[in-house]
Design a protein around this motif. Structure first.
Motif, PDB file in Angstrom:
ATOM      1  N   ASP A   1      20.946  60.274  61.540  1.00 50.48           N
ATOM      2  CA  ASP A   1      19.831  59.749  60.752  1.00 50.48           C
ATOM      3  C   ASP A   1      18.986  60.854  60.138  1.00 50.48           C
ATOM      4  O   ASP A   1      18.518  60.724  59.005  1.00 50.48           O
ATOM      5  CB  ASP A   1      18.960  58.845  61.635  1.00 50.48           C
TER       6      ASP A   1
ATOM      7  N   HIS B   1      24.448  64.193  55.908  1.00 46.88           N
ATOM      8  CA  HIS B   1      24.457  63.849  54.485  1.00 46.88           C
ATOM      9  C   HIS B   1      23.091  64.056  53.836  1.00 46.88           C
ATOM     10  O   HIS B   1      22.691  63.320  52.928  1.00 46.88           O
ATOM     11  CB  HIS B   1      24.951  62.419  54.263  1.00 46.88           C
ATOM     12  N   ARG B   2      22.376  65.086  54.305  1.00 48.57           N
ATOM     13  CA  ARG B   2      21.112  65.471  53.701  1.00 48.57           C
ATOM     14  C   ARG B   2      21.214  66.903  53.184  1.00 48.57           C
ATOM     15  O   ARG B   2      22.147  67.633  53.504  1.00 48.57           O
ATOM     16  CB  ARG B   2      19.959  65.367  54.709  1.00 48.57           C
TER      17      ARG B   2
ATOM     18  N   GLN C   1      14.647  60.594  51.757  1.00 46.80           N
ATOM     19  CA  GLN C   1      15.740  60.639  52.727  1.00 46.80           C
ATOM     20  C   GLN C   1      16.897  61.526  52.291  1.00 46.80           C
ATOM     21  O   GLN C   1      17.854  61.730  53.030  1.00 46.80           O
ATOM     22  CB  GLN C   1      16.261  59.230  53.046  1.00 46.80           C
TER      23      GLN C   1
ATOM     24  N   ASN D   1      25.423  56.936  52.670  1.00 40.94           N
ATOM     25  CA  ASN D   1      24.642  58.150  52.437  1.00 40.94           C
ATOM     26  C   ASN D   1      25.334  59.181  51.559  1.00 40.94           C
ATOM     27  O   ASN D   1      24.703  60.164  51.145  1.00 40.94           O
ATOM     28  CB  ASN D   1      24.263  58.775  53.781  1.00 40.94           C
TER      29      ASN D   1
ATOM     30  N   ARG E   1      23.770  60.421  48.169  1.00 43.14           N
ATOM     31  CA  ARG E   1      22.755  61.471  48.027  1.00 43.14           C
ATOM     32  C   ARG E   1      23.338  62.636  47.236  1.00 43.14           C
ATOM     33  O   ARG E   1      24.422  63.136  47.560  1.00 43.14           O
ATOM     34  CB  ARG E   1      22.261  61.908  49.400  1.00 43.14           C
TER      35      ARG E   1
ATOM     36  N   HIS F   1      24.713  66.705  49.145  1.00 42.94           N
ATOM     37  CA  HIS F   1      25.225  66.873  50.505  1.00 42.94           C
ATOM     38  C   HIS F   1      26.602  67.511  50.370  1.00 42.94           C
ATOM     39  O   HIS F   1      27.158  67.569  49.272  1.00 42.94           O
ATOM     40  CB  HIS F   1      25.328  65.537  51.241  1.00 42.94           C
TER      41      HIS F   1
ATOM     42  N   GLN G   1      19.973  53.917  46.971  1.00 48.87           N
ATOM     43  CA  GLN G   1      18.856  54.535  47.680  1.00 48.87           C
ATOM     44  C   GLN G   1      17.770  55.058  46.745  1.00 48.87           C
ATOM     45  O   GLN G   1      16.726  55.518  47.223  1.00 48.87           O
ATOM     46  CB  GLN G   1      19.361  55.666  48.583  1.00 48.87           C
TER      47      GLN G   1
END
Length: 293
Positions: free
Chosen positions: A59, A63-64, A101, A161, A164, A167, A232
Protein backbone atom coordinates in the motif's frame (compact mmCIF):
# COMPACT_ATOMS: atom_id res chain seq x y z
CA UNK A 1 10.54 -15.84 20.14
CA UNK A 2 11.28 -15.04 16.52
CA UNK A 3 9.22 -15.72 13.41
CA UNK A 4 10.55 -15.34 9.87
CA UNK A 5 9.15 -15.31 6.35
CA UNK A 6 11.43 -15.19 3.34
CA UNK A 7 10.27 -13.86 -0.03
CA UNK A 8 7.23 -12.29 1.60
CA UNK A 9 6.65 -9.90 -1.27
CA UNK A 10 8.33 -8.01 -4.11
CA UNK A 11 8.23 -4.23 -4.30
CA UNK A 12 8.18 -2.95 -7.89
CA UNK A 13 8.73 0.81 -7.87
CA UNK A 14 10.77 3.68 -9.24
CA UNK A 15 12.81 6.22 -7.34
CA UNK A 16 14.52 9.53 -8.01
CA UNK A 17 18.31 9.58 -7.77
CA UNK A 18 20.53 12.69 -7.88
CA UNK A 19 22.98 10.86 -10.17
CA UNK A 20 20.91 8.40 -12.22
CA UNK A 21 17.61 10.29 -12.52
CA UNK A 22 14.52 8.07 -12.48
CA UNK A 23 15.36 4.43 -11.73
CA UNK A 24 13.05 1.41 -11.88
CA UNK A 25 13.58 -1.20 -9.18
CA UNK A 26 12.37 -4.58 -7.91
CA UNK A 27 13.25 -5.61 -4.36
CA UNK A 28 12.41 -8.82 -2.54
CA UNK A 29 11.34 -8.43 1.11
CA UNK A 30 12.19 -10.88 3.93
CA UNK A 31 10.73 -10.30 7.39
CA UNK A 32 11.78 -11.31 10.93
CA UNK A 33 9.40 -10.72 13.86
CA UNK A 34 10.33 -10.65 17.56
CA UNK A 35 7.65 -11.07 20.19
CA UNK A 36 5.77 -12.98 22.83
CA UNK A 37 3.40 -15.82 22.04
CA UNK A 38 -0.26 -14.86 21.83
CA UNK A 39 -3.30 -16.83 22.98
CA UNK A 40 -2.77 -19.20 20.01
CA UNK A 41 0.86 -19.73 21.06
CA UNK A 42 2.02 -17.83 18.00
CA UNK A 43 3.96 -14.63 17.51
CA UNK A 44 1.65 -13.96 14.58
CA UNK A 45 -0.32 -16.32 12.38
CA UNK A 46 1.39 -16.71 8.99
CA UNK A 47 -1.79 -15.73 7.19
CA UNK A 48 -1.80 -12.45 9.14
CA UNK A 49 1.90 -11.94 8.42
CA UNK A 50 1.17 -12.17 4.73
CA UNK A 51 -2.00 -10.13 4.94
CA UNK A 52 -0.96 -7.37 7.36
CA UNK A 53 2.71 -6.91 6.50
CA UNK A 54 2.50 -7.56 2.76
CA UNK A 55 -0.59 -5.40 2.35
CA UNK A 56 0.99 -2.53 4.31
CA UNK A 57 4.18 -2.63 2.24
CA UNK A 58 2.24 -2.90 -1.01
CA UNK A 59 0.00 0.00 0.00
CA UNK A 60 2.73 2.52 0.88
CA UNK A 61 5.59 1.65 -1.49
CA UNK A 62 4.68 -0.75 -4.29
CA UNK A 63 4.10 0.79 -7.75
CA UNK A 64 4.96 4.25 -6.43
CA UNK A 65 7.69 6.79 -7.19
CA UNK A 66 9.92 7.10 -4.11
CA UNK A 67 11.16 10.62 -3.42
CA UNK A 68 14.16 11.42 -1.16
CA UNK A 69 12.66 14.48 0.53
CA UNK A 70 15.90 15.49 2.34
CA UNK A 71 17.75 15.90 -0.98
CA UNK A 72 18.63 19.56 -1.53
CA UNK A 73 17.31 19.76 -5.11
CA UNK A 74 13.82 18.36 -4.67
CA UNK A 75 10.69 20.49 -4.28
CA UNK A 76 7.10 19.44 -3.90
CA UNK A 77 3.76 21.03 -3.21
CA UNK A 78 0.54 19.30 -2.25
CA UNK A 79 -2.94 20.70 -2.69
CA UNK A 80 -5.67 18.32 -1.64
CA UNK A 81 -4.92 14.94 -3.24
CA UNK A 82 -2.63 16.41 -5.91
CA UNK A 83 1.16 16.73 -5.71
CA UNK A 84 3.53 18.76 -7.88
CA UNK A 85 7.09 17.44 -7.83
CA UNK A 86 10.35 18.94 -9.18
CA UNK A 87 13.67 17.07 -9.02
CA UNK A 88 17.11 18.04 -10.32
CA UNK A 89 19.55 15.28 -11.26
CA UNK A 90 22.70 14.89 -13.31
CA UNK A 91 20.49 13.33 -16.02
CA UNK A 92 18.29 16.44 -16.21
CA UNK A 93 15.30 17.87 -14.39
CA UNK A 94 12.23 15.71 -13.79
CA UNK A 95 8.78 17.20 -13.15
CA UNK A 96 5.50 15.53 -12.21
CA UNK A 97 1.94 16.49 -11.36
CA UNK A 98 0.04 13.44 -10.10
CA UNK A 99 -2.37 12.15 -7.49
CA UNK A 100 -0.80 11.80 -4.04
CA UNK A 101 -0.86 7.99 -4.16
CA UNK A 102 1.63 8.05 -7.04
CA UNK A 103 4.42 8.99 -4.59
CA UNK A 104 6.10 7.76 -1.42
CA UNK A 105 7.96 10.49 0.49
CA UNK A 106 11.10 9.06 2.10
CA UNK A 107 12.81 11.40 4.64
CA UNK A 108 16.34 10.79 3.38
CA UNK A 109 18.90 12.33 1.05
CA UNK A 110 18.98 9.18 -1.11
CA UNK A 111 16.81 6.15 -1.74
CA UNK A 112 18.58 2.98 -0.66
CA UNK A 113 17.90 -0.22 1.32
CA UNK A 114 18.41 1.52 4.68
CA UNK A 115 16.19 4.55 4.06
CA UNK A 116 13.33 2.48 2.63
CA UNK A 117 13.71 -0.09 5.42
CA UNK A 118 13.29 2.64 8.06
CA UNK A 119 10.27 4.05 6.21
CA UNK A 120 8.58 0.65 5.99
CA UNK A 121 9.31 -0.35 9.59
CA UNK A 122 7.69 2.82 10.92
CA UNK A 123 4.46 2.02 9.12
CA UNK A 124 4.54 -1.66 10.07
CA UNK A 125 4.99 -1.01 13.80
CA UNK A 126 1.66 0.80 13.77
CA UNK A 127 -0.06 -2.09 11.99
CA UNK A 128 1.17 -5.05 14.08
CA UNK A 129 -0.41 -6.38 17.31
CA UNK A 130 0.98 -5.45 20.76
CA UNK A 131 2.70 -8.80 21.36
CA UNK A 132 5.09 -8.14 18.44
CA UNK A 133 8.01 -6.27 20.03
CA UNK A 134 10.23 -5.87 17.01
CA UNK A 135 10.34 -6.25 13.26
CA UNK A 136 13.37 -6.53 10.98
CA UNK A 137 13.19 -6.37 7.21
CA UNK A 138 15.74 -7.46 4.64
CA UNK A 139 15.41 -5.75 1.28
CA UNK A 140 17.43 -7.35 -1.49
CA UNK A 141 17.94 -7.51 -5.23
CA UNK A 142 17.50 -10.71 -7.19
CA UNK A 143 20.87 -12.12 -8.28
CA UNK A 144 20.89 -12.25 -12.07
CA UNK A 145 23.01 -14.43 -14.33
CA UNK A 146 21.70 -12.53 -17.36
CA UNK A 147 22.12 -8.81 -18.06
CA UNK A 148 19.31 -6.61 -16.79
CA UNK A 149 17.98 -3.09 -17.12
CA UNK A 150 16.04 -0.65 -14.95
CA UNK A 151 12.97 0.85 -16.59
CA UNK A 152 10.07 3.06 -15.54
CA UNK A 153 6.70 3.43 -17.22
CA UNK A 154 2.98 3.90 -16.69
CA UNK A 155 -0.01 2.01 -18.08
CA UNK A 156 -2.98 4.33 -18.53
CA UNK A 157 -5.36 1.45 -19.38
CA UNK A 158 -4.52 -0.62 -16.31
CA UNK A 159 -7.25 -0.89 -13.69
CA UNK A 160 -4.76 -1.30 -10.82
CA UNK A 161 -1.67 0.55 -9.58
CA UNK A 162 0.27 0.01 -12.82
CA UNK A 163 -1.63 3.05 -14.12
CA UNK A 164 0.68 5.28 -12.05
CA UNK A 165 2.85 7.11 -14.55
CA UNK A 166 6.22 6.57 -12.86
CA UNK A 167 6.71 3.11 -11.41
CA UNK A 168 9.19 0.55 -12.59
CA UNK A 169 11.11 -2.68 -12.49
CA UNK A 170 14.59 -4.17 -12.49
CA UNK A 171 14.39 -6.81 -15.19
CA UNK A 172 16.67 -9.44 -16.71
CA UNK A 173 16.51 -10.28 -20.41
CA UNK A 174 17.26 -13.53 -22.28
CA UNK A 175 17.50 -13.53 -26.07
CA UNK A 176 17.89 -16.61 -28.26
CA UNK A 177 18.89 -16.28 -31.92
CA UNK A 178 18.11 -19.32 -34.09
CA UNK A 179 17.69 -21.42 -30.96
CA UNK A 180 21.02 -20.42 -29.40
CA UNK A 181 21.58 -18.14 -26.43
CA UNK A 182 22.67 -14.73 -27.73
CA UNK A 183 24.35 -12.82 -24.89
CA UNK A 184 25.36 -9.98 -27.22
CA UNK A 185 21.66 -9.11 -27.61
CA UNK A 186 21.08 -9.42 -23.87
CA UNK A 187 23.82 -6.84 -23.40
CA UNK A 188 22.39 -4.70 -26.18
CA UNK A 189 19.03 -4.31 -24.42
CA UNK A 190 20.62 -3.94 -20.99
CA UNK A 191 22.60 -0.97 -22.31
CA UNK A 192 19.81 0.50 -24.46
CA UNK A 193 17.32 0.48 -21.58
CA UNK A 194 19.65 1.39 -18.74
CA UNK A 195 17.71 3.67 -16.33
CA UNK A 196 15.18 4.41 -19.07
CA UNK A 197 11.65 5.77 -19.13
CA UNK A 198 9.57 3.82 -21.65
CA UNK A 199 6.79 6.10 -22.82
CA UNK A 200 3.81 5.13 -24.95
CA UNK A 201 3.48 7.18 -28.13
CA UNK A 202 -0.19 7.92 -27.45
CA UNK A 203 0.70 9.54 -24.10
CA UNK A 204 3.21 12.03 -25.56
CA UNK A 205 2.17 15.69 -25.50
CA UNK A 206 3.93 19.02 -25.81
CA UNK A 207 5.34 20.05 -22.44
CA UNK A 208 3.48 23.34 -22.95
CA UNK A 209 0.23 21.43 -22.42
CA UNK A 210 1.28 20.22 -18.97
CA UNK A 211 0.22 22.00 -15.79
CA UNK A 212 3.45 21.62 -13.85
CA UNK A 213 4.75 23.68 -10.95
CA UNK A 214 6.03 27.24 -11.56
CA UNK A 215 9.57 25.94 -10.94
CA UNK A 216 9.41 23.67 -13.97
CA UNK A 217 11.50 25.24 -16.74
CA UNK A 218 11.13 22.81 -19.64
CA UNK A 219 10.78 22.91 -23.41
CA UNK A 220 10.03 20.45 -26.19
CA UNK A 221 13.70 20.67 -27.15
CA UNK A 222 14.85 19.14 -23.86
CA UNK A 223 11.90 17.14 -22.51
CA UNK A 224 9.17 14.76 -23.52
CA UNK A 225 5.79 15.48 -21.99
CA UNK A 226 3.49 12.61 -20.98
CA UNK A 227 -0.12 13.07 -19.94
CA UNK A 228 -3.10 10.81 -19.42
CA UNK A 229 -6.28 10.41 -17.43
CA UNK A 230 -6.69 7.08 -15.61
CA UNK A 231 -9.10 5.75 -12.95
CA UNK A 232 -6.85 7.03 -10.13
CA UNK A 233 -6.68 10.54 -11.59
CA UNK A 234 -4.73 12.87 -13.88
CA UNK A 235 -1.05 11.98 -14.44
CA UNK A 236 1.54 14.33 -15.95
CA UNK A 237 5.29 13.93 -16.39
CA UNK A 238 8.13 15.84 -18.06
CA UNK A 239 11.24 13.69 -18.59
CA UNK A 240 14.62 14.55 -20.16
CA UNK A 241 14.60 13.26 -23.73
CA UNK A 242 17.96 11.52 -23.31
CA UNK A 243 16.45 9.26 -20.62
CA UNK A 244 13.38 8.21 -22.66
CA UNK A 245 12.47 5.84 -25.42
CA UNK A 246 9.11 6.28 -27.09
CA UNK A 247 7.35 2.98 -27.80
CA UNK A 248 4.64 2.93 -30.53
CA UNK A 249 2.15 1.13 -28.28
CA UNK A 250 1.47 0.32 -24.63
CA UNK A 251 4.43 -0.74 -22.50
CA UNK A 252 3.01 -3.93 -21.02
CA UNK A 253 5.65 -6.64 -20.73
CA UNK A 254 3.85 -8.61 -23.45
CA UNK A 255 4.18 -5.75 -25.94
CA UNK A 256 7.72 -4.93 -24.83
CA UNK A 257 8.75 -8.53 -25.55
CA UNK A 258 7.20 -8.25 -29.03
CA UNK A 259 8.88 -4.87 -29.57
CA UNK A 260 12.31 -6.28 -28.70
CA UNK A 261 11.85 -9.35 -30.89
CA UNK A 262 10.63 -7.27 -33.85
CA UNK A 263 13.50 -4.82 -33.43
CA UNK A 264 16.02 -7.67 -33.51
CA UNK A 265 14.44 -9.14 -36.66
CA UNK A 266 14.88 -5.76 -38.34
CA UNK A 267 18.56 -5.83 -37.40
CA UNK A 268 19.05 -9.45 -38.51
CA UNK A 269 16.27 -10.37 -40.99
CA UNK A 270 17.56 -13.89 -41.64
CA UNK A 271 17.31 -14.93 -38.00
CA UNK A 272 14.57 -16.11 -35.70
CA UNK A 273 14.54 -14.52 -32.27
CA UNK A 274 13.02 -15.68 -29.02
CA UNK A 275 12.88 -12.95 -26.37
CA UNK A 276 12.20 -13.77 -22.73
CA UNK A 277 11.45 -10.40 -21.15
CA UNK A 278 10.92 -10.09 -17.41
CA UNK A 279 8.81 -7.59 -15.52
CA UNK A 280 10.67 -7.46 -12.24
CA UNK A 281 11.11 -10.80 -10.48
CA UNK A 282 9.72 -14.16 -11.57
CA UNK A 283 7.22 -12.98 -14.17
CA UNK A 284 7.31 -11.81 -17.75
CA UNK A 285 6.46 -12.62 -21.36
CA UNK A 286 7.94 -14.53 -24.29
CA UNK A 287 7.84 -13.47 -27.92
CA UNK A 288 9.16 -15.33 -30.97
CA UNK A 289 9.68 -13.47 -34.24
CA UNK A 290 11.58 -14.13 -37.45
CA UNK A 291 11.78 -16.25 -40.56
CA UNK A 292 10.58 -19.41 -38.81
CA UNK A 293 8.05 -17.82 -36.44
Amino acid sequence: MQLFVRDLTVIDFSYLCPIRGMVGESWTVDVLLDGALDEQNMVLDFSKVKRTIKDTIDDIADHRLLIPTAYSDVRWQQQGDRVWMDFNSLQGDIHLACPQQAFALIPSEIIDFDSVNTFLQKALKEALPDNVDGIALTLRNEIHDAPFYHYSHGLRKHDGNCQRIAHGHRSPINVFENGMAAPKWDEYWAERWKDIYLGSEEDVVSVGELTLSPQAKVSDDTHFGFHYQAPQGDFQLAMPKARCEIIPHDTTVELLAEFMASTLVEKSPQSEFKVIAYEGIGKGAISVKGNQA
